[in-house]
Design a protein around this motif. Structure first.
Motif, PDB file in Angstrom:
ATOM      1  N   GLY A   1       9.644  17.337  30.356  1.00 58.85           N
ATOM      2  CA  GLY A   1      10.756  17.012  29.471  1.00 58.85           C
ATOM      3  C   GLY A   1      11.607  15.892  30.051  1.00 58.85           C
ATOM      4  O   GLY A   1      12.710  16.133  30.518  1.00 58.85           O
ATOM      5  N   MET A   2      11.098  14.681  30.032  1.00 55.80           N
ATOM      6  CA  MET A   2      11.773  13.532  30.643  1.00 55.80           C
ATOM      7  C   MET A   2      12.898  13.024  29.752  1.00 55.80           C
ATOM      8  O   MET A   2      12.681  12.707  28.583  1.00 55.80           O
ATOM      9  CB  MET A   2      10.757  12.416  30.888  1.00 55.80           C
ATOM     10  CG  MET A   2       9.619  12.844  31.786  1.00 55.80           C
ATOM     11  SD  MET A   2       8.268  11.654  31.765  1.00 55.80           S
ATOM     12  CE  MET A   2       7.515  12.012  30.171  1.00 55.80           C
TER      13      MET A   2
ATOM     14  N   LEU B   1       0.058  20.427  26.667  1.00 56.47           N
ATOM     15  CA  LEU B   1       1.364  21.052  26.453  1.00 56.47           C
ATOM     16  C   LEU B   1       2.466  20.018  26.635  1.00 56.47           C
ATOM     17  O   LEU B   1       2.648  19.478  27.722  1.00 56.47           O
ATOM     18  CB  LEU B   1       1.558  22.210  27.451  1.00 56.47           C
ATOM     19  CG  LEU B   1       2.887  22.949  27.411  1.00 56.47           C
ATOM     20  CD1 LEU B   1       3.121  23.584  26.047  1.00 56.47           C
ATOM     21  CD2 LEU B   1       2.923  24.015  28.504  1.00 56.47           C
ATOM     22  N   GLY B   2       3.188  19.715  25.559  1.00 57.03           N
ATOM     23  CA  GLY B   2       4.278  18.753  25.604  1.00 57.03           C
ATOM     24  C   GLY B   2       5.621  19.449  25.606  1.00 57.03           C
ATOM     25  O   GLY B   2       5.755  20.555  25.078  1.00 57.03           O
ATOM     26  N   PHE B   3       6.617  18.796  26.183  1.00 52.67           N
ATOM     27  CA  PHE B   3       7.972  19.348  26.225  1.00 52.67           C
ATOM     28  C   PHE B   3       8.989  18.337  25.725  1.00 52.67           C
ATOM     29  O   PHE B   3       8.988  17.181  26.149  1.00 52.67           O
ATOM     30  CB  PHE B   3       8.364  19.738  27.653  1.00 52.67           C
ATOM     31  CG  PHE B   3       7.857  21.077  28.074  1.00 52.67           C
ATOM     32  CD1 PHE B   3       8.601  22.218  27.851  1.00 52.67           C
ATOM     33  CD2 PHE B   3       6.628  21.191  28.695  1.00 52.67           C
ATOM     34  CE1 PHE B   3       8.128  23.459  28.238  1.00 52.67           C
ATOM     35  CE2 PHE B   3       6.140  22.421  29.092  1.00 52.67           C
ATOM     36  CZ  PHE B   3       6.897  23.568  28.864  1.00 52.67           C
ATOM     37  N   LEU B   4       9.868  18.790  24.844  1.00 51.83           N
ATOM     38  CA  LEU B   4      11.040  18.010  24.466  1.00 51.83           C
ATOM     39  C   LEU B   4      12.078  18.134  25.572  1.00 51.83           C
ATOM     40  O   LEU B   4      12.083  19.128  26.305  1.00 51.83           O
ATOM     41  CB  LEU B   4      11.656  18.549  23.167  1.00 51.83           C
ATOM     42  CG  LEU B   4      10.852  18.371  21.897  1.00 51.83           C
ATOM     43  CD1 LEU B   4      11.495  19.141  20.750  1.00 51.83           C
ATOM     44  CD2 LEU B   4      10.728  16.902  21.546  1.00 51.83           C
ATOM     45  N   SER B   5      12.963  17.171  25.659  1.00 50.40           N
ATOM     46  CA  SER B   5      14.028  17.198  26.659  1.00 50.40           C
ATOM     47  C   SER B   5      15.347  17.609  26.028  1.00 50.40           C
ATOM     48  O   SER B   5      15.881  16.903  25.180  1.00 50.40           O
ATOM     49  CB  SER B   5      14.187  15.819  27.292  1.00 50.40           C
ATOM     50  OG  SER B   5      15.370  15.773  28.052  1.00 50.40           O
ATOM     51  N   THR B   6      15.892  18.751  26.433  1.00 48.39           N
ATOM     52  CA  THR B   6      17.219  19.157  25.983  1.00 48.39           C
ATOM     53  C   THR B   6      18.263  18.177  26.494  1.00 48.39           C
ATOM     54  O   THR B   6      19.229  17.848  25.814  1.00 48.39           O
ATOM     55  CB  THR B   6      17.546  20.572  26.493  1.00 48.39           C
ATOM     56  OG1 THR B   6      16.616  21.481  25.929  1.00 48.39           O
ATOM     57  CG2 THR B   6      18.947  21.004  26.102  1.00 48.39           C
TER      58      THR B   6
ATOM     59  N   GLY C   1       0.280  21.579  17.196  1.00 50.00           N
ATOM     60  CA  GLY C   1      -0.024  21.960  18.576  1.00 50.00           C
ATOM     61  C   GLY C   1       1.130  22.671  19.265  1.00 50.00           C
ATOM     62  O   GLY C   1       2.216  22.849  18.712  1.00 50.00           O
ATOM     63  N   VAL C   2       0.860  23.042  20.494  1.00 46.07           N
ATOM     64  CA  VAL C   2       1.823  23.774  21.305  1.00 46.07           C
ATOM     65  C   VAL C   2       2.784  22.798  21.975  1.00 46.07           C
ATOM     66  O   VAL C   2       2.360  21.798  22.543  1.00 46.07           O
ATOM     67  CB  VAL C   2       1.087  24.597  22.386  1.00 46.07           C
ATOM     68  CG1 VAL C   2       2.070  25.323  23.275  1.00 46.07           C
ATOM     69  CG2 VAL C   2       0.117  25.576  21.740  1.00 46.07           C
ATOM     70  N   PHE C   3       4.067  23.110  21.885  1.00 47.04           N
ATOM     71  CA  PHE C   3       5.061  22.325  22.617  1.00 47.04           C
ATOM     72  C   PHE C   3       6.209  23.228  23.018  1.00 47.04           C
ATOM     73  O   PHE C   3       6.386  24.314  22.475  1.00 47.04           O
ATOM     74  CB  PHE C   3       5.553  21.119  21.813  1.00 47.04           C
ATOM     75  CG  PHE C   3       6.393  21.442  20.612  1.00 47.04           C
ATOM     76  CD1 PHE C   3       7.773  21.484  20.701  1.00 47.04           C
ATOM     77  CD2 PHE C   3       5.809  21.676  19.382  1.00 47.04           C
ATOM     78  CE1 PHE C   3       8.555  21.776  19.594  1.00 47.04           C
ATOM     79  CE2 PHE C   3       6.568  21.954  18.271  1.00 47.04           C
ATOM     80  CZ  PHE C   3       7.947  22.008  18.361  1.00 47.04           C
ATOM     81  N   GLY C   4       6.972  22.783  23.991  1.00 50.83           N
ATOM     82  CA  GLY C   4       8.103  23.554  24.479  1.00 50.83           C
ATOM     83  C   GLY C   4       9.356  22.705  24.521  1.00 50.83           C
ATOM     84  O   GLY C   4       9.347  21.537  24.154  1.00 50.83           O
ATOM     85  N   VAL C   5      10.426  23.326  24.968  1.00 50.21           N
ATOM     86  CA  VAL C   5      11.711  22.659  25.106  1.00 50.21           C
ATOM     87  C   VAL C   5      12.193  22.901  26.525  1.00 50.21           C
ATOM     88  O   VAL C   5      12.305  24.036  26.965  1.00 50.21           O
ATOM     89  CB  VAL C   5      12.735  23.197  24.088  1.00 50.21           C
ATOM     90  CG1 VAL C   5      14.068  22.476  24.231  1.00 50.21           C
ATOM     91  CG2 VAL C   5      12.199  23.081  22.674  1.00 50.21           C
TER      92      VAL C   5
END
Length: 112
Positions: A20-21, A39-44, A66-70
């Motif tokens: 999460g850059m 697996l991708g991540f959003l950046s809070t 697809g699968v992604f996280g925060v």
């Protein structure tokens, strides 16, 4: 297909995790990573308020199945509305939590 703990735990095709850059982990990048089977991540940390993050999660969902996280990064010199972000993570059901070299204390206890 390569099977690892990451692929099995997160139900992704490849054991690759995009962090999460801040400033770059937006819907387009996160969805592209998820669409590639990773697996991708959003950046809070990119969002100043929880509502902005909610919109970015919704936008990501329009771009991928697809699968992604925060990723919730806890930094010592920045005090965003962590409590406002945490319930959003829970409701959206896709959450990853990161730590920027600070003891997260109460923030992570709220996640459990």
């Amino acid at each position: 297909m390569l099977k690892t703990r990451i692929t099995e735990l997160f139900q992704v095709r490849h054991p690759v995790v995009q962090g999460g850059m801040r400033g770059i982990a937006l819907a387009e990048l996160t969805a592209a990573v998820a669409n590639a089977g990773c697996l991708g991540f959003l950046s809070t940390h990119t969002h100043i308020e929880p509502e902005s993050l909610r919109r970015e999660i919704a936008r990501t969902r329009t771009l991928t199945q697809g699968v992604f996280g925060v990723n919730l990064t806890v930094l010592p010199n920045i005090k965003p509305d962590y409590e406002g972000f945490l319930p959003r993570h829970r409701r959206d059901g896709r959450a990853g939590y990161g730590n920027g070299r600070q003891q997260p204390g109460e923030v992570y206890r709220a996640v459990r």
